[in-house]
Design an enzyme around this catalytic site. Sequence first.
Site: not given
Length: 377
Positions: A237, A254, A212
Amino acid sequence: MKLVVDKDIPYFDTLIKDIDYYPSFEILKYKDSEFSSTILKDADALFIRSTTTIKDDSLEDSNIRFIASATSGYNHICKSVLEWNCNEKKCFIASGCNSFAVVNYILSCAGSLIAQNKFSKSNSVGIIGFGSIGTLLAETLDNLAIKNFFFDPYVLNSLNPKKKKSLEEILDCDLVTIHASYSRDGDYPSHRLLGKHNLLNASLKTLINSSRGEIIDEKFISEQNYFDYIADVWIDEPDCDEKLVEKALLSTPHIAGYSNQAKHQGTKSVICEFAKFFGFKNNLLEREKNIKFVKNEKLFEEDFKVNNFPCKFMKSLFDIETCSNEFKNSFLMRKMSFDLLRESFNFVDDFSCYKLNKSCKNDNNLLKKFLPMEKIN
């Protein structure tokens, strides 16, 4: 029975047919932008991805008894729903489904670093977080004879010789990779776990974050020049810090958990749990795994001899340097949206589905440990 399903859950249409009761299902597909309490009317089960947020009031006035997320994270689901775990209501997370995919990502990073003379097998790897991904990564590194250690305050087995007593100790490994869950509270919150306070005097040469973005202090990372940073996850994000995307040695949108095998396993596990909860017979566990064989075993073995690591093999599965260059160009120069770049990423095959032909004559024990041998039928 009515099922509400995120339209972008891969393999759902194929796997749901393995449930005997399938012909009687009414299946409503939805887009993330369309999700609301309205579409849940008269529905019994809800299948989501991490892009759908479930709040305390999301399921109000609905008859939803079963909710499943086909991804391994759980921060998109409120605590009250996460606690569903009884005969009347069930919440299921496909935890660990992307473990091989993320390890595949880390090995691809290592292969790239070796090619750039930024890492070697004599160096050490530090793993922050020893859950399903961290444990699998350690086992894989053991099979490759790469020295590795871990730090995880939730792992109480102090007799494990690989466990470091403090975060500062693990940050002295040459390559450090983050696999901790994200939390702001609790006994060991991970919010901004890494920053100037513990990285400034650390000896690490490379830091990889596929967990994360909020676990690290991005401002410090973007301003420091002490070590290389590789990132797949970002704070805020899809509105990532462009300066950090540019600065990172390798940047990706990601997608570390995006392999065909991970997505198939995630969908399979949520449908299996759905069938179990409602008592439906199914044939999901009888499905055979799709095994692939290494095509050029001589080249594969030569790679081990030269690099002591499957650099070319990992690059053939996922070329992280090309992915990074394309992401930086598309996101920074062409101003394409982060979400679009993530959604348009083509799933890769991770190393978990590959085997060596049992008939081949190969005495390299490391190679056999990394990819088990199996006979071609």
